[in-house]
Design a protein around this motif. Structure first.
Motif, PDB file in Angstrom:
ATOM      1  N   THR A 140       3.063   3.835  -1.754  1.00  0.00           N
ATOM      2  CA  THR A 140       3.354   4.220  -3.136  1.00  0.00           C
ATOM      3  C   THR A 140       4.618   5.060  -3.262  1.00  0.00           C
ATOM      4  N   ASN A 141       5.289   5.328  -2.161  1.00  0.00           N
ATOM      5  CA  ASN A 141       6.569   6.035  -2.192  1.00  0.00           C
ATOM      6  C   ASN A 141       7.478   5.412  -1.138  1.00  0.00           C
ATOM      7  N   ARG A 173      -7.067   7.603  -2.836  1.00  0.00           N
ATOM      8  CA  ARG A 173      -6.181   6.452  -2.718  1.00  0.00           C
ATOM      9  C   ARG A 173      -6.982   5.218  -3.134  1.00  0.00           C
ATOM     10  N   ASN A 223       2.152  12.523  -0.250  1.00  0.00           N
ATOM     11  CA  ASN A 223       0.946  12.765  -1.024  1.00  0.00           C
ATOM     12  C   ASN A 223       0.442  14.194  -0.858  1.00  0.00           C
ATOM     13  N   LEU A 247      -3.214   3.055  -6.450  1.00  0.00           N
ATOM     14  CA  LEU A 247      -3.007   4.389  -7.022  1.00  0.00           C
ATOM     15  C   LEU A 247      -3.289   5.447  -5.969  1.00  0.00           C
ATOM     16  N   ASN A 248      -2.421   6.444  -5.909  1.00  0.00           N
ATOM     17  CA  ASN A 248      -2.610   7.567  -4.999  1.00  0.00           C
ATOM     18  C   ASN A 248      -2.542   8.837  -5.847  1.00  0.00           C
ATOM     19  N   MET A 296       6.531   7.390  -8.212  1.00  0.00           N
ATOM     20  CA  MET A 296       5.926   8.617  -7.726  1.00  0.00           C
ATOM     21  C   MET A 296       6.344   9.772  -8.619  1.00  0.00           C
ATOM     22  N   TYR A 336       0.807  -1.214   0.000  1.00  0.00           N
ATOM     23  CA  TYR A 336       0.000   0.000   0.000  1.00  0.00           C
ATOM     24  C   TYR A 336       0.850   1.278   0.000  1.00  0.00           C
ATOM     25  N   HIS A 382       7.054   0.380  -7.213  1.00  0.00           N
ATOM     26  CA  HIS A 382       6.383   1.618  -6.820  1.00  0.00           C
ATOM     27  C   HIS A 382       7.015   2.796  -7.564  1.00  0.00           C
ATOM     28  N   GLY A 414       1.143   8.725  -7.128  1.00  0.00           N
ATOM     29  CA  GLY A 414       1.934   7.595  -6.657  1.00  0.00           C
ATOM     30  C   GLY A 414       1.250   6.299  -7.017  1.00  0.00           C
ATOM     31  N   LEU A 415       2.053   5.283  -7.308  1.00  0.00           N
ATOM     32  CA  LEU A 415       1.458   3.986  -7.627  1.00  0.00           C
ATOM     33  C   LEU A 415       2.316   2.863  -7.076  1.00  0.00           C
ATOM     34  N   SER A 416       1.635   1.781  -6.739  1.00  0.00           N
ATOM     35  CA  SER A 416       2.291   0.573  -6.265  1.00  0.00           C
ATOM     36  C   SER A 416       1.699  -0.597  -7.040  1.00  0.00           C
TER      37      SER A 416
END
Length: 980
Positions: free
Chosen positions: A131-132, A588, A214, A596-597, A658, A129, A656, A644-646
């Motif tokens: 993303t950075n 989020r 974020n 995805l954030n 960003m 969870y 991940h 941001g994505l994971s």
């Protein structure tokens, strides 16, 4: 006017309406998971999942999935129940700030087992969870690491370079890191530095994010440090600690170390408030520190010794020339000695306290809390050390941060808070004897008629002559030359709202508004008495004459009158009130194979101060600037997207990435202008720098991509590559006057510095395996800019040289940075048993090894660091082309836990720099050495040495300052206890 009033009323009305639906931003996390039948794997809809000891919980949906939002940071037990199935409890469930913890349940039927099932959870080594790049340190981990402050804990994380006591995150300037304590902004608004201190034993968790945070977070371009303090539990708890090094000697080495007079004591009490049925809980802690040397260094300080004892000659009853002082010292027979151990005049007395009160009415909660720090002490000044150590300057500082939060969760998928916070910080610094009696710093003949005078200074406004034959060390009694004080405050209103929309979307929005109040005062106090000379006592009582005298003494006043004694809120001298604000919205999204954030932030900055209509043509009236030329400062507004994505390939492999844009208001000390000081600077043509109310925010564009991988059950690593582009950073440039102007060229802060940072960070974590847990981090980084700080081009501006237009390594460009931490713990029954006791059970050894390549500096021609007029040697290479030596340090902490009934006692030994490595912090640019400026090897230096052979030892002692080195080996004994 009516329209503005209606708009203001609408804003207030909207806030009142929103208050019940506001969020506790930045201090909570989330728990998600699934409940299934253990035999078949089928989901169990309608199962109940409860956070034990709280009123928080959730029911599973048709897919057996549940979500619990608004969970305060901490460690919990989570219980799942379902009709016809045995209940299962998972303990040691950790919840972290802004992160999601996933706990899945497999429930056995009642026919299979009759006993409740308890499972101990382990923190996931790979959190899909995130993303950075996020690093978490819990209270249990912090307790074991051999460091003391939370900034030292942060300094161990990837991407952080520590220079002295200052942190630089991913190549950013020191002011680009933001600190939050329990969700409250903790930076000094004047210089954007960290303010105050938090008792280490009160910290529940430290969350560190390196630049990719974020949209909720603003006001910082490099790093985010979020500290969560402990809260009261369901039972009473008392904990305390004592730490000292007084078992060693201050004057002689024992075990290869000195005592530096370190004494720290703290006590914490927490639990439910009596007679509230546990609906109210409290936590409070207080700490006392007394440190004879608040920042131990491995170098030596010089002192004069007579008959084996330190010799400190008293000032005479009248003025002595430098020759008289030197003759007197020679006649005394005192000899030079280089002494290790605690430096004189570097002590610190501190009080710290923090606490909170939580009122829990299920759907509605209130939290009231904060922290304070008080410190008074002395500041070691190397050229005072030989003969004038008793007069080293003293200081006082304070920090207060308090808040009220209202938390409301009307349903299981909506929660919120309104936070109103008040923060202030300030300092006062001056001569040890006179301190704030500034009119007497340079008073030789009692010119102001108050019966206080210093007969042994050279003249009114003068000083005690420096001793040239003693390498210009100060003679006894020399007063400190300047006085300053400040008080900076801000009031913050923070409102956020979170809505969990189904399993996928977590929608969050909110705003933060902050109004600053800045007061600052400084003066060349020694000049005052000299400028008073020639006036009668009656004339000195005239306010207009006194104003002229204080102006001529370079009073620098914002929010104070010219004497610094009275606070001023309005007019030309009034306090300044810059305003910063931000609004954000983010989503989020937790898809099954993608996190995805996505967010968008709106940043607002209003300097709220008058600016010059034409900086090239400053007009004057009556000896001051003409206020008619001033007009309102500009207001700056920016939109900053964050993404941001994971991408979890498996539960053990996650990619991940960003991207984000960040803006940050400039340091207010570069923006605000004291018109009195500015007028003097322009008319006198001094070597100065001026604030600029027209400064716009500094901008950063950041990119990050990384890869997390778990190997086996207990090992994982993370590799992250990052790139940043820095624009509109503050620098000094010369402002050339209009031909009709009455003033000359002057230097002003403007936006203009540019830079790029690229790096690769690597971190690895080993979960405890066979009694050993370990972590390590390494960062390869290239940080370059046209300027390292806003003052990089100070000398260039003064000499009228060309401004820097090319990117060079910064002063904090450390190519290689890393550390290794190993923690070894024995089990209670390990080792031999003696009379029913295992003496080697419950023992721990924590080993911390830190290393780093040397930071950059510019090699120059050899010049003396002692004699006036030789401080600016000519560079012999491009800017920052050389590097200082590599540094390394090994710290150890050995402890043993003993439990007697409900009391747990843990004595420990803390060893700092166990190998006594020589850590070089600063070098002379002509030689690259910390203890030799090279001047004695020049022709001029050799001539001086031949004519003054006894002065060579003094010159070497003057140059070899302890400030050029890091900490020496130190031993500290401590004990902690917990009573439940």
């Amino acid at each position: 006017m009516r329209v503005k009033l209606i708009r203001s009323l609408m804003v207030v009305f909207s806030i009142v309406l929103l208050t019940p639906f506001l969020v506790f931003g930045g201090t909570t996390g989330k728990i998600v998971g699934k409940v299934v039948d253990k035999q078949t794997g089928e989901p169990l809809p309608g199962a109940n999942v409860l956070l034990v000891g709280t009123t928080m919980g959730a029911s599973t949906d048709a897919n057996g999935e549940y979500i619990i939002i608004n969970v305060p940071v901490g460690t919990y037990s989570l219980k799942a129940t379902y009709i016809g199935y045995q209940e299962v409890t998972v303990t040691n469930v950790e919840v972290h700030v802004d992160l999601t913890t996933e706990i899945n349940f497999e429930l056995p039927t009642e026919a299979i087992t009759l006993k409740p099932v308890t499972i101990v959870a382990e923190r996931p080594l790979v959190n899909k969870y995130a993303t950075n790049e996020i690093h978490i340190r819990t209270a249990e981990e912090i307790e074991k690491i051999p460091v003391r402050s939370y900034t030292d804990v942060v300094a161990l994380q990837a991407g952080v370079v520590k220079i002295g006591n200052t942190l630089h995150v991913r190549g950013g300037r020191s002011e680009e890191t933001v600190y939050y304590v329990d969700g409250v902004y903790q930076n000094d608004p004047y210089d954007l530095g960290k303010a105050g201190e938090i008792i280490q034993t009160s910290i529940q968790e430290i969350s560190y994010q390196a630049g990719g945070f974020n949209a909720e977070y603003g006001f910082a371009n490099a790093g985010l440090v979020n500290i969560t303090t402990k809260t009261g539990g369901p039972r009473f708890n008392i904990a305390g600690e004592a730490l000292t090094d007084e078992f060693l000697s201050e004057s002689e080495k024992k075990l290869g170390a000195y005592s530096y007079g370190w004494n720290i004591y703290n006590l914490a009490i927490s639990g439910p408030v009596p007679y509230t049925n546990k609906s109210a809980k409290f936590y409070g802690a207080i700490e006392r520190r007394f440190l004879r040397d608040r920042d131990p260094r491995s170098g030596f300080y010089p002192t004069m010794v007579l008959d084996g004892a330190k010799y400190m000659p008293a000032p005479p009853d009248s003025f002595w020339t430098a020759s008289q002082w030197q003759d007197s010292l020679r006649a005394s027979g005192a000899e030079l000695k280089l002494q290790g151990g605690p430096r004189p005049g570097n002590s610190s007395e501190q009080w710290h306290w923090n606490g909170n009160l939580l009122l829990d009415y299920k759907t509605l909660k209130f939290k009231i809390g904060g922290n304070s720090s008080r410190e008074k002490g002395r500041s070691y000044t190397h050229d005072y050390s030989l003969l004038n150590a008793w007069r080293m300057p003293k200081f006082k500082n304070f920090t207060d941060s308090y808040y009220v939060k209202a938390i409301y969760a009307p349903t299981a998928n909506v929660f919120g808070t309104a936070t109103l916070a008040w923060f202030r910080t300030g300092e006062e610094r001056g001569d040890y004897v006179l301190f704030d009696d500034i009119e007497n710093y340079g008073d030789k003949t009692d010119v102001n008629g108050d019966s206080v005078m210093i007969p042994y200074i050279s003249s009114n406004g003068g000083a005690v002559p420096r001793l040239d034959d003693f390498a210009r060390f100060f003679a006894p009694g020399e007063p400190y030359g300047t006085y300053r004080k400040s008080k900076h405050e801000h009031i913050t209103l923070k409102v956020d709202m979170t809505y969990q929309l189904g399993r996928i979307h977590e929608l969050k929005t909110g705003f933060e508004w902050r109004r600053n109040t800045i007061r600052y005062y400084s003066i060349g106090a020694r000049r005052l008495a000299g400028n008073m000379q020639g006036y009668t006592l009656e004339e000195l009582r005239n306010p207009e004459i006194r104003d002229l005298i204080y102006r001529a003494s370079y009073a620098n006043n914002i929010g104070y009158d010219l004497t610094g004694q009275k606070e001023v809120d309005t007019g030309l001298y009034g306090a300044k009130h810059p305003i910063v604000a931000g609004f954000y919205i983010q989503d989020r999204m937790a898809f099954r194979d993608l996190i995805l954030n996505v967010g968008l932030r709106y940043d607002y900055f209003n300097p709220n101060m008058k600016r010059f209509e034409d900086p090239t043509w400053i007009k004057f009236s009556g000896g001051m600037i003409d206020t008619k030329q001033l007009k309102p400062s500009k207001v700056y507004k920016d939109l900053n997207p964050r993404l941001g994505l994971s991408f979890p390939v498996t539960d053990r492999t996650v990619f991940h990435a960003m991207y984000g844009k960040f803006t940050q208001q400039p340091e207010l000390n570069r923006l605000l202008v004291s018109y009195v000081r500015f007028t003097n600077d322009l008319l006198a043509g001094n070597m100065t720098s001026s604030g600029n109310p027209n400064l716009k925010p500094q901008r950063t564009t950041a990119y990050e991509v990384g890869f997390r991988q778990q190997i086996g059950d207990n090992l994982a690593f993370d590799i992250t590559a990052y790139y940043k582009e820095l624009r509109d950073y503050v620098k000094l440039v010369n402002i050339f006057p209009n031909p009709n102007a009455e003033h000359g060229t002057y230097a002003m802060y403007v936006n203009g510095d540019y830079g790029t940072v690229k790096g690769l960070s690597f971190s690895v974590d080993l979960r405890r395996t066979n009694r050993v847990a370990a972590s390590a981090s390494y960062t390869l980084q290239y940080a370059g800019a046209t300027g390292s700080t806003a003052d990089t081009e100070f000398r260039i501006a003064w000499t009228g040289s060309n401004t820097i237009t090319y990117v060079s390594p910064t002063d904090y460009d450390q190519r290689h940075t890393g550390n290794v931490n190993v923690d070894i713990r024995t089990n209670p029954t390990d080792g031999p048993e003696i009379m029913g006791v295992h003496p080697f059970g419950n023992m721990g050894l924590n080993i911390l090894f830190r290393f780093g390549s040397g930071v950059a500096y510019t090699h120059c021609d050899v010049a003396s660091a002692v004699w006036p007029g030789m401080w600016w040697p000519h560079p012999t290479e491009p800017l920052n082309s050389s590097t200082r030596p590599w540094t390394s340090c090994l710290d150890l902490r050995l402890d043993k836990s003993i439990t007697v009934g409900t009391i747990k006692i843990t004595p420990y030994l803390w060893i700092i720099n166990a190998l006594d490595s020589k850590i070089v912090r600063s070098v002379y640019r002509g030689t690259g050495l910390p203890n030799d400026d090279g001047w004695l090897g020049t022709l001029e230096g050799q001539v001086w040495a031949r004519n003054n052979p006894e002065g060579v030892a003094f010159y070497k002692a003057r140059v070899d300052s302890p400030g050029n080195y890091g900490p020496p080996r130190q031993y500290r004994l401590g004990i902690r206890f917990t009573l439940r």
